[in-house]
Write a protein that holds these residues in place. Sequence first.
Motif, PDB file in Angstrom:
ATOM      1  N   THR A   1       0.824  -1.210   0.000  1.00  0.00           N
ATOM      2  CA  THR A   1       0.000   0.000   0.000  1.00  0.00           C
ATOM      3  C   THR A   1       0.858   1.260   0.000  1.00  0.00           C
ATOM      4  O   THR A   1       0.380   2.340   0.349  1.00  0.00           O
ATOM      5  N   THR A   2       2.113   1.117  -0.404  1.00  0.00           N
ATOM      6  CA  THR A   2       3.002   2.276  -0.440  1.00  0.00           C
ATOM      7  C   THR A   2       2.505   3.304  -1.444  1.00  0.00           C
ATOM      8  O   THR A   2       2.471   4.509  -1.159  1.00  0.00           O
ATOM      9  N   ASP A   3       2.138   2.844  -2.640  1.00  0.00           N
ATOM     10  CA  ASP A   3       1.649   3.732  -3.680  1.00  0.00           C
ATOM     11  C   ASP A   3       0.158   3.524  -3.888  1.00  0.00           C
ATOM     12  O   ASP A   3      -0.393   2.466  -3.590  1.00  0.00           O
ATOM     13  N   TRP A   4      -0.491   4.558  -4.430  1.00  0.00           N
ATOM     14  CA  TRP A   4      -1.930   4.480  -4.672  1.00  0.00           C
ATOM     15  C   TRP A   4      -2.243   3.399  -5.694  1.00  0.00           C
ATOM     16  O   TRP A   4      -1.597   3.300  -6.735  1.00  0.00           O
ATOM     17  N   GLY A   5      -3.223   2.597  -5.378  1.00  0.00           N
ATOM     18  CA  GLY A   5      -3.645   1.520  -6.254  1.00  0.00           C
ATOM     19  C   GLY A   5      -4.866   0.846  -5.655  1.00  0.00           C
ATOM     20  O   GLY A   5      -5.472   1.367  -4.711  1.00  0.00           O
ATOM     21  N   PRO A   6      -5.273  -0.321  -6.155  1.00  0.00           N
ATOM     22  CA  PRO A   6      -6.482  -0.977  -5.652  1.00  0.00           C
ATOM     23  C   PRO A   6      -6.487  -1.197  -4.137  1.00  0.00           C
ATOM     24  O   PRO A   6      -7.502  -0.951  -3.483  1.00  0.00           O
ATOM     25  N   ALA A   7      -5.370  -1.663  -3.578  1.00  0.00           N
ATOM     26  CA  ALA A   7      -5.337  -1.930  -2.137  1.00  0.00           C
ATOM     27  C   ALA A   7      -5.511  -0.641  -1.341  1.00  0.00           C
ATOM     28  O   ALA A   7      -6.295  -0.585  -0.386  1.00  0.00           O
ATOM     29  N   GLN A   8      -4.787   0.406  -1.725  1.00  0.00           N
ATOM     30  CA  GLN A   8      -4.885   1.681  -1.015  1.00  0.00           C
ATOM     31  C   GLN A   8      -6.272   2.293  -1.190  1.00  0.00           C
ATOM     32  O   GLN A   8      -6.836   2.877  -0.266  1.00  0.00           O
ATOM     33  N   ARG A   9      -6.831   2.140  -2.386  1.00  0.00           N
ATOM     34  CA  ARG A   9      -8.175   2.656  -2.635  1.00  0.00           C
ATOM     35  C   ARG A   9      -9.210   1.979  -1.731  1.00  0.00           C
ATOM     36  O   ARG A   9     -10.079   2.631  -1.141  1.00  0.00           O
ATOM     37  N   ARG A  10      -9.098   0.652  -1.606  1.00  0.00           N
ATOM     38  CA  ARG A  10     -10.053  -0.065  -0.762  1.00  0.00           C
ATOM     39  C   ARG A  10      -9.849   0.271   0.712  1.00  0.00           C
ATOM     40  O   ARG A  10     -10.823   0.360   1.473  1.00  0.00           O
ATOM     41  N   LEU A  11      -8.603   0.463   1.146  1.00  0.00           N
ATOM     42  CA  LEU A  11      -8.354   0.880   2.525  1.00  0.00           C
ATOM     43  C   LEU A  11      -8.954   2.260   2.787  1.00  0.00           C
ATOM     44  O   LEU A  11      -9.468   2.538   3.867  1.00  0.00           O
ATOM     45  N   GLY A  12      -8.852   3.141   1.795  1.00  0.00           N
ATOM     46  CA  GLY A  12      -9.451   4.460   1.938  1.00  0.00           C
ATOM     47  C   GLY A  12     -10.961   4.372   2.103  1.00  0.00           C
ATOM     48  O   GLY A  12     -11.553   5.086   2.922  1.00  0.00           O
ATOM     49  N   ALA A  13     -11.595   3.480   1.351  1.00  0.00           N
ATOM     50  CA  ALA A  13     -13.040   3.289   1.491  1.00  0.00           C
ATOM     51  C   ALA A  13     -13.378   2.736   2.862  1.00  0.00           C
ATOM     52  O   ALA A  13     -14.393   3.121   3.470  1.00  0.00           O
ATOM     53  N   ASP A  14     -12.546   1.835   3.376  1.00  0.00           N
ATOM     54  CA  ASP A  14     -12.755   1.314   4.731  1.00  0.00           C
ATOM     55  C   ASP A  14     -12.744   2.456   5.747  1.00  0.00           C
ATOM     56  O   ASP A  14     -13.576   2.517   6.660  1.00  0.00           O
ATOM     57  N   GLU A  15     -11.778   3.367   5.592  1.00  0.00           N
ATOM     58  CA  GLU A  15     -11.633   4.474   6.538  1.00  0.00           C
ATOM     59  C   GLU A  15     -12.845   5.396   6.487  1.00  0.00           C
ATOM     60  O   GLU A  15     -13.310   5.879   7.521  1.00  0.00           O
ATOM     61  N   ILE A  16     -13.359   5.659   5.300  1.00  0.00           N
ATOM     62  CA  ILE A  16     -14.538   6.519   5.178  1.00  0.00           C
ATOM     63  C   ILE A  16     -15.731   5.883   5.887  1.00  0.00           C
ATOM     64  O   ILE A  16     -16.499   6.556   6.575  1.00  0.00           O
ATOM     65  N   ALA A  17     -15.913   4.573   5.707  1.00  0.00           N
ATOM     66  CA  ALA A  17     -17.024   3.887   6.369  1.00  0.00           C
ATOM     67  C   ALA A  17     -16.904   3.986   7.888  1.00  0.00           C
ATOM     68  O   ALA A  17     -17.902   4.181   8.592  1.00  0.00           O
ATOM     69  N   LEU A  18     -15.679   3.871   8.393  1.00  0.00           N
ATOM     70  CA  LEU A  18     -15.464   3.932   9.843  1.00  0.00           C
ATOM     71  C   LEU A  18     -15.620   5.346  10.377  1.00  0.00           C
ATOM     72  O   LEU A  18     -16.043   5.551  11.511  1.00  0.00           O
ATOM     73  N   GLN A  19     -15.238   6.350   9.568  1.00  0.00           N
ATOM     74  CA  GLN A  19     -15.266   7.740   9.993  1.00  0.00           C
ATOM     75  C   GLN A  19     -16.300   8.536   9.193  1.00  0.00           C
ATOM     76  O   GLN A  19     -16.046   9.656   8.771  1.00  0.00           O
ATOM     77  N   TRP A  20     -17.449   7.946   8.978  1.00  0.00           N
ATOM     78  CA  TRP A  20     -18.453   8.560   8.117  1.00  0.00           C
ATOM     79  C   TRP A  20     -18.811   9.977   8.575  1.00  0.00           C
ATOM     80  O   TRP A  20     -18.882  10.916   7.764  1.00  0.00           O
ATOM     81  N   ALA A  21     -19.065  10.161   9.855  1.00  0.00           N
ATOM     82  CA  ALA A  21     -19.502  11.461  10.353  1.00  0.00           C
ATOM     83  C   ALA A  21     -18.470  12.544  10.064  1.00  0.00           C
ATOM     84  O   ALA A  21     -18.814  13.668   9.681  1.00  0.00           O
ATOM     85  N   ALA A  22     -17.193  12.222  10.242  1.00  0.00           N
ATOM     86  CA  ALA A  22     -16.140  13.207  10.005  1.00  0.00           C
ATOM     87  C   ALA A  22     -16.097  13.619   8.536  1.00  0.00           C
ATOM     88  O   ALA A  22     -15.906  14.799   8.216  1.00  0.00           O
ATOM     89  N   TRP A  23     -16.290  12.670   7.639  1.00  0.00           N
ATOM     90  CA  TRP A  23     -16.287  12.991   6.217  1.00  0.00           C
ATOM     91  C   TRP A  23     -17.539  13.765   5.833  1.00  0.00           C
ATOM     92  O   TRP A  23     -17.491  14.723   5.058  1.00  0.00           O
ATOM     93  N   ARG A  24     -18.672  13.360   6.388  1.00  0.00           N
ATOM     94  CA  ARG A  24     -19.937  14.018   6.047  1.00  0.00           C
ATOM     95  C   ARG A  24     -19.950  15.469   6.494  1.00  0.00           C
ATOM     96  O   ARG A  24     -20.543  16.337   5.827  1.00  0.00           O
ATOM     97  N   GLU A  25     -19.299  15.761   7.618  1.00  0.00           N
ATOM     98  CA  GLU A  25     -19.288  17.120   8.153  1.00  0.00           C
ATOM     99  C   GLU A  25     -18.583  18.111   7.232  1.00  0.00           C
ATOM    100  O   GLU A  25     -18.798  19.316   7.330  1.00  0.00           O
ATOM    101  N   GLN A  26     -17.732  17.612   6.341  1.00  0.00           N
ATOM    102  CA  GLN A  26     -17.006  18.512   5.451  1.00  0.00           C
ATOM    103  C   GLN A  26     -17.874  19.079   4.339  1.00  0.00           C
ATOM    104  O   GLN A  26     -17.489  20.056   3.688  1.00  0.00           O
ATOM    105  N   LEU A  27     -19.032  18.488   4.104  1.00  0.00           N
ATOM    106  CA  LEU A  27     -19.874  18.874   2.974  1.00  0.00           C
ATOM    107  C   LEU A  27     -20.952  19.840   3.420  1.00  0.00           C
ATOM    108  O   LEU A  27     -21.628  19.613   4.431  1.00  0.00           O
ATOM    109  N   GLY A  28     -21.119  20.901   2.674  1.00  0.00           N
ATOM    110  CA  GLY A  28     -22.092  21.918   3.037  1.00  0.00           C
ATOM    111  C   GLY A  28     -23.523  21.441   2.859  1.00  0.00           C
ATOM    112  O   GLY A  28     -23.851  20.691   1.942  1.00  0.00           O
TER     113      GLY A  28
END
Length: 341
Positions: free
Chosen positions: A139-166
């Motif tokens: 996961t050093t460089d952006w690719g499928p594994a890093q992309r899926r990990l990023g999606a995992d993080e959004i699911a776990l931190q949904w409220a924090a991501w949602r708060e950024q949107l007006g």
Amino acid sequence: MTGTDEAEAAATAAEEALYVLTAVLLTPAQFPSVLGDDYPEACAALGLGPYAQGYGLVLGQDGTGARWTVVVDDVSLVAVAIASWDCGMEYELSPDERTVVAALPGWPLELAISAPDIPAPHDPVPEAEGRRPLAPPDTTDWGPAQRRLGADEIALQWAAWREQLGDDEFGPAPDDAPTSDEPESAGAAPGGAEPAGASSAEPEATATPARSVPQEGAAGPVASGADQSAGEGEGSANADPDEDSEHPDAGAEMSGVRRVLTELHGYLDSAPPVGRVRSAFAPGGARMLRADGPGWSLVARTDDIAFVLLDDSPGEVHPVGRGTELPALLEALEAMAVRPS
């Protein structure tokens, strides 16, 4: 048996004993997404067949410190252990030998812990013509594994991501009822309310400002990228011209988001490999949807918006507003999604 024989037998037993460090589920509804876009792909990463009932993965070290992954078919036992650990309870996970499917050298996931009083974790010495030890995806460089990990993080931190949107662009976030979150690894509660209806006053599904995916060690999500907009098939670009000049790939990214929405509609016509669309617990009676495909991942709440990540947009996250079409798409995906039993 002489005293020497007994000592040698005891030493051999100590070396072969597995010191359990953690465990994860590998089932159609719950699997380490870093391993693949769907359940069969995740199984293939370990050299396993896509057994319908799934597996439990027990990660540990033997007495020499070597890394081992023990695959068992007693999913319930592993699920109970995970749930106990997540609640701070002690649980000795000792699978019956009859449930062991395979003992694989190495670990498929990165672990930051190790067993005490034995040598540091290392891969076992490979046997002649034996399989190479498992290793976590790079996961050093952006690719499928890093992309899926990023999606995992959004699911776990949904409220924090949602708060950024007006609220002007996406409407207010759902008012979640006070409910304790269920750990994803322990399984999600079955059932759930029907998705909330959409407001016809909102524009059609739109992808506006890209955000950056959180990296390891980051304090939280941060905004980056340019404003953009994409409908579910047509739509128009509403980005500021100055921002477009700073972000020349905005048009390609909008096209990428449209492609994802199109492919998701295609899932409704032709079922994708099992595990491509998964449903998990979300507060307030909603469900958290996760969908993956070639080069993309989507995370959405059935009563709210969605976020899209693309292999072609390194480190960026594209919000997709509900509009008039997204609610129906999410409802249909929820109906076909696999969920923890």
